[in-house]
Design a protein around this motif. Structure first.
Motif, mmCIF file in Angstrom:
data_model
loop_
_atom_site.group_PDB
_atom_site.id
_atom_site.type_symbol
_atom_site.label_atom_id
_atom_site.label_comp_id
_atom_site.label_asym_id
_atom_site.label_seq_id
_atom_site.Cartn_x
_atom_site.Cartn_y
_atom_site.Cartn_z
ATOM 1 N N CYS A 161 -1.397 -65.433 -14.472
ATOM 2 C CA CYS A 161 -0.919 -66.611 -13.734
ATOM 3 C C CYS A 161 -1.918 -67.083 -12.686
ATOM 4 N N GLY A 162 -2.955 -66.284 -12.438
ATOM 5 C CA GLY A 162 -3.945 -66.640 -11.429
ATOM 6 C C GLY A 162 -3.653 -66.086 -10.053
ATOM 7 N N LYS A 163 -2.548 -65.341 -9.929
ATOM 8 C CA LYS A 163 -2.194 -64.741 -8.645
ATOM 9 C C LYS A 163 -2.369 -63.220 -8.699
ATOM 10 N N GLN A 164 -2.337 -62.590 -7.529
ATOM 11 C CA GLN A 164 -2.462 -61.142 -7.462
ATOM 12 C C GLN A 164 -1.301 -60.483 -8.197
ATOM 13 N N CYS A 165 -1.570 -59.368 -8.832
ATOM 14 C CA CYS A 165 -0.540 -58.651 -9.591
ATOM 15 C C CYS A 165 0.682 -58.380 -8.713
ATOM 16 N N CYS A 166 1.856 -58.660 -9.253
ATOM 17 C CA CYS A 166 3.107 -58.445 -8.507
ATOM 18 C C CYS A 166 3.251 -56.990 -8.078
ATOM 19 N N CYS A 167 2.874 -56.070 -8.978
ATOM 20 C CA CYS A 167 3.065 -54.647 -8.694
ATOM 21 C C CYS A 167 2.240 -54.204 -7.491
ATOM 22 N N ALA A 168 1.058 -54.800 -7.322
ATOM 23 C CA ALA A 168 0.195 -54.430 -6.207
ATOM 24 C C ALA A 168 0.542 -55.186 -4.933
ATOM 25 N N GLN A 169 1.294 -56.294 -5.081
ATOM 26 C CA GLN A 169 1.575 -57.135 -3.921
ATOM 27 C C GLN A 169 2.919 -56.862 -3.267
ATOM 28 N N PHE A 170 3.993 -56.702 -4.098
ATOM 29 C CA PHE A 170 5.307 -56.551 -3.455
ATOM 30 C C PHE A 170 6.314 -55.710 -4.232
ATOM 31 N N LEU A 171 6.075 -55.367 -5.482
ATOM 32 C CA LEU A 171 7.052 -54.600 -6.242
ATOM 33 C C LEU A 171 7.059 -53.140 -5.809
ATOM 34 N N GLY A 172 8.184 -52.701 -5.256
ATOM 35 C CA GLY A 172 8.282 -51.309 -4.818
ATOM 36 C C GLY A 172 8.441 -50.346 -5.981
ATOM 37 N N GLU A 173 9.173 -50.766 -7.006
ATOM 38 C CA GLU A 173 9.407 -49.921 -8.172
ATOM 39 C C GLU A 173 9.323 -50.769 -9.437
#
Length: 294
Positions: A161-173
């Motif tokens: 999507c062109g954005k930082q990976c969700c897992c590295a940015q805000f996904l706790g689990e």
């Protein structure tokens, strides 16, 4: 009810609850806490609040203190030493010719243990490596094998999507993700289009899944025979979020036309067009062979 604060030890890491005791802990404070693996330095991401005792894992550990300048210095020093440890460990992995990829290194706050995170295709005999590392660092050594999703979370990167990976940015689990979610959202089943940097199905397929599930309850399936204002027809396509369907309608003059209707403007008969459903089943069998379920 129990008063707790939520603490994270890594960016986008899991949130753990601790007992603030008599300490006035506020949101965004940095604290030193006692954990199962020793003393740790963490960031308060949930301020003091009351939750049910059923929602905590007993016994609840206590916050030792609000982080001091000395604690911040220790935390920064541990980060610096971790970078040096990565280079030393990579050299030792090469010496032992081990088929493993070192991803990250972490010092516990009290320097009681050094944890090395790595990925590998199978089991790795690293007993000799542990001995060498223990001799170098003079402390307890733990080598922890992680999966590709955890690797992406630690390393980070830019997603499709062109954005930082969700897992590295805000996904706790990580939530389970399946190919069914992609099908229900009418996405391409091309693995390169619905896979993240880790090679697994993208975590964001989960975000709108509940909405699609709810809307699909009232959406007639492809091949369903419905009654429209112009007569009976067969559903050939659907637009779930718009709550619209495309219908092949047989008009009074004997011709057929493709028309779009709101779901509320048509009536589902419960019948299926046998010829169309057979074609759809064949397409689904082909897509199931992709085997992308996580």
């Amino acid at each position: 009810m129990v008063t707790v604060v939520g603490v994270r030890f890594k960016k986008a890491g899991k949130i753990y609850y601790f007992d603030p005791d008599i300490i006035d802990v506020k949101f965004n404070d940095f604290v030193v806490v006692e954990t199962a693996r020793g003393i740790e330095f963490g960031h308060v991401v949930i301020g003091s609040k009351e939750i049910s005792e059923e929602d905590i894992v007993s016994p609840l550990k206590k916050v030792i203190r609000i982080a001091t300048d000395e604690d911040f210095d220790m935390h920064r020093e541990n980060k610096r030493k971790a970078k040096e440890a990565i280079e030393l460990c990579q050299a030792k992995v090469g010496e032992h010719n081990l088929k493993m990829k070192l991803v990250d290194v972490e010092y516990t706050f009290d320097n009681n243990k050094v944890i090395f995170y790595f990925t590998a295709d199978g089991r790795v005999d690293f007993r000799e490596l542990v001995k060498d590392l223990a001799a170098i660092f003079k402390t307890r050594i733990e080598l922890r094998q992680i999966g590709v999703r955890d690797e992406a979370k630690m390393v980070g990167g830019i997603g499709p999507c062109g954005k930082q990976c969700c897992c590295a940015q805000f996904l706790g689990e990580f939530d389970p993700v399946s190919i069914k979610m992609a099908k229900e959202q009418s996405l391409s089943l091309n693995p390169t289009k619905i896979s993240g940097l880790c090679g697994r199905l993208m975590c964001c397929l989960k975000y709108e899944h509940n909405t699609y599930e709810e809307l699909l309850k009232n959406t007639p399936q492809t091949g369903a025979i419905v009654v429209t204002p112009l007569g009976k027809g067969t559903v050939v396509d659907s637009y779930t979020l718009l709550e619209r369907v495309k219908v092949k309608v047989k008009l009074n003059d004997g011709t057929e036309d493709l028309l779009q209707y709101q779901i509320s403007d048509i009536e589902v008969t419960g019948e299926l067009d046998p010829a169309y459903v057979k074609t759809e089943d064949n397409n689904h069998n082909i897509s199931d062979m992709i085997g992308l379920d996580d």
